[in-house]
Design a protein around this motif. Structure first.
Motif, PDB file in Angstrom:
ATOM      1  N   MET A 196       0.845  -1.176   0.000  1.00  0.00           N
ATOM      2  CA  MET A 196       0.000   0.000   0.000  1.00  0.00           C
ATOM      3  C   MET A 196       0.893   1.243   0.000  1.00  0.00           C
ATOM      4  O   MET A 196       1.996   1.220   0.523  1.00  0.00           O
ATOM      5  CB  MET A 196      -0.899  -0.045   1.239  1.00  0.00           C
ATOM      6  N   GLY A 197       0.410   2.309  -0.542  1.00  0.00           N
ATOM      7  CA  GLY A 197       1.197   3.525  -0.649  1.00  0.00           C
ATOM      8  C   GLY A 197       1.191   4.355   0.623  1.00  0.00           C
ATOM      9  O   GLY A 197       0.540   4.036   1.603  1.00  0.00           O
ATOM     10  N   ILE A 198       1.937   5.435   0.570  1.00  0.00           N
ATOM     11  CA  ILE A 198       2.008   6.393   1.661  1.00  0.00           C
ATOM     12  C   ILE A 198       1.124   7.565   1.258  1.00  0.00           C
ATOM     13  O   ILE A 198       1.398   8.252   0.269  1.00  0.00           O
ATOM     14  CB  ILE A 198       3.451   6.868   1.874  1.00  0.00           C
ATOM     15  N   LEU A 199       0.054   7.798   2.013  1.00  0.00           N
ATOM     16  CA  LEU A 199      -0.880   8.880   1.723  1.00  0.00           C
ATOM     17  C   LEU A 199      -0.318  10.182   2.278  1.00  0.00           C
ATOM     18  O   LEU A 199       0.148  10.228   3.419  1.00  0.00           O
ATOM     19  CB  LEU A 199      -2.237   8.584   2.359  1.00  0.00           C
ATOM     20  N   LEU A 200      -0.389  11.241   1.496  1.00  0.00           N
ATOM     21  CA  LEU A 200       0.110  12.549   1.919  1.00  0.00           C
ATOM     22  C   LEU A 200      -1.045  13.532   1.971  1.00  0.00           C
ATOM     23  O   LEU A 200      -1.894  13.556   1.074  1.00  0.00           O
ATOM     24  CB  LEU A 200       1.166  13.062   0.934  1.00  0.00           C
ATOM     25  N   PHE A 201      -1.063  14.368   2.993  1.00  0.00           N
ATOM     26  CA  PHE A 201      -2.128  15.341   3.156  1.00  0.00           C
ATOM     27  C   PHE A 201      -1.559  16.748   3.334  1.00  0.00           C
ATOM     28  O   PHE A 201      -0.423  16.919   3.775  1.00  0.00           O
ATOM     29  CB  PHE A 201      -2.993  14.978   4.368  1.00  0.00           C
ATOM     30  N   GLY A 202      -2.356  17.746   3.010  1.00  0.00           N
ATOM     31  CA  GLY A 202      -2.023  19.146   3.237  1.00  0.00           C
ATOM     32  C   GLY A 202      -0.685  19.564   2.669  1.00  0.00           C
ATOM     33  O   GLY A 202      -0.369  19.315   1.506  1.00  0.00           O
ATOM     34  N   ALA A 203       0.119  20.220   3.516  1.00  0.00           N
ATOM     35  CA  ALA A 203       1.415  20.754   3.093  1.00  0.00           C
ATOM     36  C   ALA A 203       2.363  19.643   2.650  1.00  0.00           C
ATOM     37  O   ALA A 203       3.180  19.850   1.750  1.00  0.00           O
ATOM     38  CB  ALA A 203       2.054  21.567   4.214  1.00  0.00           C
ATOM     39  N   ALA A 204       2.249  18.453   3.238  1.00  0.00           N
ATOM     40  CA  ALA A 204       3.112  17.334   2.828  1.00  0.00           C
ATOM     41  C   ALA A 204       2.828  16.958   1.376  1.00  0.00           C
ATOM     42  O   ALA A 204       3.742  16.694   0.600  1.00  0.00           O
ATOM     43  CB  ALA A 204       2.911  16.131   3.745  1.00  0.00           C
ATOM     44  N   LYS A 205       1.556  16.953   1.010  1.00  0.00           N
ATOM     45  CA  LYS A 205       1.173  16.661  -0.376  1.00  0.00           C
ATOM     46  C   LYS A 205       1.683  17.751  -1.308  1.00  0.00           C
ATOM     47  O   LYS A 205       2.189  17.466  -2.394  1.00  0.00           O
ATOM     48  CB  LYS A 205      -0.349  16.528  -0.484  1.00  0.00           C
ATOM     49  N   ASP A 206       1.598  18.995  -0.878  1.00  0.00           N
ATOM     50  CA  ASP A 206       2.090  20.109  -1.691  1.00  0.00           C
ATOM     51  C   ASP A 206       3.601  20.010  -1.910  1.00  0.00           C
ATOM     52  O   ASP A 206       4.091  20.249  -3.013  1.00  0.00           O
ATOM     53  CB  ASP A 206       1.751  21.451  -1.039  1.00  0.00           C
ATOM     54  N   ILE A 207       4.343  19.666  -0.878  1.00  0.00           N
ATOM     55  CA  ILE A 207       5.800  19.561  -0.983  1.00  0.00           C
ATOM     56  C   ILE A 207       6.202  18.434  -1.926  1.00  0.00           C
ATOM     57  O   ILE A 207       7.072  18.600  -2.779  1.00  0.00           O
ATOM     58  CB  ILE A 207       6.434  19.370   0.413  1.00  0.00           C
ATOM     59  N   ALA A 208       5.560  17.285  -1.788  1.00  0.00           N
ATOM     60  CA  ALA A 208       5.906  16.136  -2.630  1.00  0.00           C
ATOM     61  C   ALA A 208       5.354  16.263  -4.046  1.00  0.00           C
ATOM     62  O   ALA A 208       5.894  15.676  -4.979  1.00  0.00           O
ATOM     63  CB  ALA A 208       5.400  14.849  -1.991  1.00  0.00           C
ATOM     64  N   GLY A 209       4.276  17.010  -4.192  1.00  0.00           N
ATOM     65  CA  GLY A 209       3.679  17.195  -5.511  1.00  0.00           C
ATOM     66  C   GLY A 209       2.774  16.053  -5.949  1.00  0.00           C
ATOM     67  O   GLY A 209       2.306  16.035  -7.085  1.00  0.00           O
ATOM     68  N   VAL A 210       2.537  15.097  -5.057  1.00  0.00           N
ATOM     69  CA  VAL A 210       1.653  13.967  -5.350  1.00  0.00           C
ATOM     70  C   VAL A 210       0.888  13.596  -4.071  1.00  0.00           C
ATOM     71  O   VAL A 210       1.366  13.845  -2.965  1.00  0.00           O
ATOM     72  CB  VAL A 210       2.440  12.726  -5.851  1.00  0.00           C
ATOM     73  N   PRO A 211      -0.293  12.987  -4.206  1.00  0.00           N
ATOM     74  CA  PRO A 211      -1.055  12.597  -3.017  1.00  0.00           C
ATOM     75  C   PRO A 211      -0.646  11.248  -2.418  1.00  0.00           C
ATOM     76  O   PRO A 211      -0.960  10.954  -1.277  1.00  0.00           O
ATOM     77  CB  PRO A 211      -2.497  12.552  -3.518  1.00  0.00           C
ATOM     78  N   VAL A 212       0.060  10.422  -3.200  1.00  0.00           N
ATOM     79  CA  VAL A 212       0.444   9.089  -2.734  1.00  0.00           C
ATOM     80  C   VAL A 212       1.857   8.772  -3.215  1.00  0.00           C
ATOM     81  O   VAL A 212       2.190   9.029  -4.372  1.00  0.00           O
ATOM     82  CB  VAL A 212      -0.525   8.001  -3.265  1.00  0.00           C
ATOM     83  N   LEU A 213       2.674   8.232  -2.310  1.00  0.00           N
ATOM     84  CA  LEU A 213       4.023   7.772  -2.654  1.00  0.00           C
ATOM     85  C   LEU A 213       4.078   6.260  -2.510  1.00  0.00           C
ATOM     86  O   LEU A 213       3.388   5.696  -1.659  1.00  0.00           O
ATOM     87  CB  LEU A 213       5.059   8.373  -1.696  1.00  0.00           C
ATOM     88  N   GLU A 214       4.914   5.629  -3.286  1.00  0.00           N
ATOM     89  CA  GLU A 214       5.143   4.199  -3.117  1.00  0.00           C
ATOM     90  C   GLU A 214       6.153   4.009  -1.994  1.00  0.00           C
ATOM     91  O   GLU A 214       7.203   4.642  -1.968  1.00  0.00           O
ATOM     92  CB  GLU A 214       5.676   3.589  -4.412  1.00  0.00           C
ATOM     93  N   LYS A 215       5.830   3.117  -1.046  1.00  0.00           N
ATOM     94  CA  LYS A 215       6.727   2.881   0.075  1.00  0.00           C
ATOM     95  C   LYS A 215       7.855   1.962  -0.354  1.00  0.00           C
ATOM     96  O   LYS A 215       7.621   0.872  -0.844  1.00  0.00           O
ATOM     97  CB  LYS A 215       5.972   2.246   1.242  1.00  0.00           C
ATOM     98  N   PRO A 216       9.094   2.412  -0.179  1.00  0.00           N
ATOM     99  CA  PRO A 216      10.227   1.545  -0.505  1.00  0.00           C
ATOM    100  C   PRO A 216      10.208   0.280   0.360  1.00  0.00           C
ATOM    101  O   PRO A 216       9.868   0.334   1.542  1.00  0.00           O
ATOM    102  CB  PRO A 216      11.444   2.399  -0.181  1.00  0.00           C
ATOM    103  N   ALA A 217      10.582  -0.834  -0.207  1.00  0.00           N
ATOM    104  CA  ALA A 217      10.539  -2.119   0.486  1.00  0.00           C
ATOM    105  C   ALA A 217      11.451  -2.159   1.714  1.00  0.00           C
ATOM    106  O   ALA A 217      11.163  -2.870   2.674  1.00  0.00           O
ATOM    107  CB  ALA A 217      10.904  -3.237  -0.478  1.00  0.00           C
ATOM    108  N   HIS A 218      12.535  -1.368   1.719  1.00  0.00           N
ATOM    109  CA  HIS A 218      13.478  -1.421   2.841  1.00  0.00           C
ATOM    110  C   HIS A 218      12.999  -0.673   4.079  1.00  0.00           C
ATOM    111  O   HIS A 218      13.612  -0.771   5.140  1.00  0.00           O
ATOM    112  CB  HIS A 218      14.851  -0.892   2.413  1.00  0.00           C
ATOM    113  N   ILE A 219      11.918   0.045   4.000  1.00  0.00           N
ATOM    114  CA  ILE A 219      11.396   0.796   5.139  1.00  0.00           C
ATOM    115  C   ILE A 219      10.610  -0.159   6.029  1.00  0.00           C
ATOM    116  O   ILE A 219       9.621  -0.752   5.598  1.00  0.00           O
ATOM    117  CB  ILE A 219      10.476   1.949   4.666  1.00  0.00           C
ATOM    118  N   SER A 220      11.027  -0.291   7.291  1.00  0.00           N
ATOM    119  CA  SER A 220      10.359  -1.247   8.174  1.00  0.00           C
ATOM    120  C   SER A 220       9.753  -0.625   9.431  1.00  0.00           C
ATOM    121  O   SER A 220       9.046  -1.293  10.170  1.00  0.00           O
ATOM    122  CB  SER A 220      11.338  -2.346   8.591  1.00  0.00           C
ATOM    123  N   ASP A 221      10.049   0.672   9.677  1.00  0.00           N
ATOM    124  CA  ASP A 221       9.434   1.335  10.826  1.00  0.00           C
ATOM    125  C   ASP A 221       9.260   2.821  10.544  1.00  0.00           C
ATOM    126  O   ASP A 221       9.747   3.343   9.544  1.00  0.00           O
ATOM    127  CB  ASP A 221      10.218   1.087  12.116  1.00  0.00           C
TER     128      ASP A 221
END
Length: 77
Positions: free
Chosen positions: A1-26
């Motif tokens: 599942m992706g990483i949902l971004l809201f508000g200013a975080a979405k504005d900074i990234a320029g997208v509403p959803v990011l793909e979570k890298p497989a190496h991220i565990s916490d």
């Protein structure tokens, strides 16, 4: 599942959803990755991470099936 971004975080990234890298565990690793890829997110001092619709601590583990959201500071009036 992706990483949902809201508000200013979405504005900074320029997208509403990011793909979570497989190496991220916490949450701590997720924040470090987000700050590396999007340095401007460091300006959001009270940014919170939610895992499966509950606020998470840095120690919270994350799996590929978890719903993860980046919630920037909110202000009301």
């Amino acid at each position: 599942m992706g990483i949902l971004l809201f508000g200013a975080a979405k504005d900074i990234a320029g997208v509403p959803v990011l793909e979570k890298p497989a190496h991220i565990s916490d949450v701590a690793a997720l924040k470090a990755w987000l700050y590396e890829v999007y340095p401007s997110l460091q300006q959001l001092k009270s940014m919170m991470i939610a895992v499966n619709r509950a606020y998470a601590t840095d120690e919270q583990t994350i799996s590929q099936q978890d719903e993860v959201a980046v919630i920037p500071p909110v202000s009301g009036g």
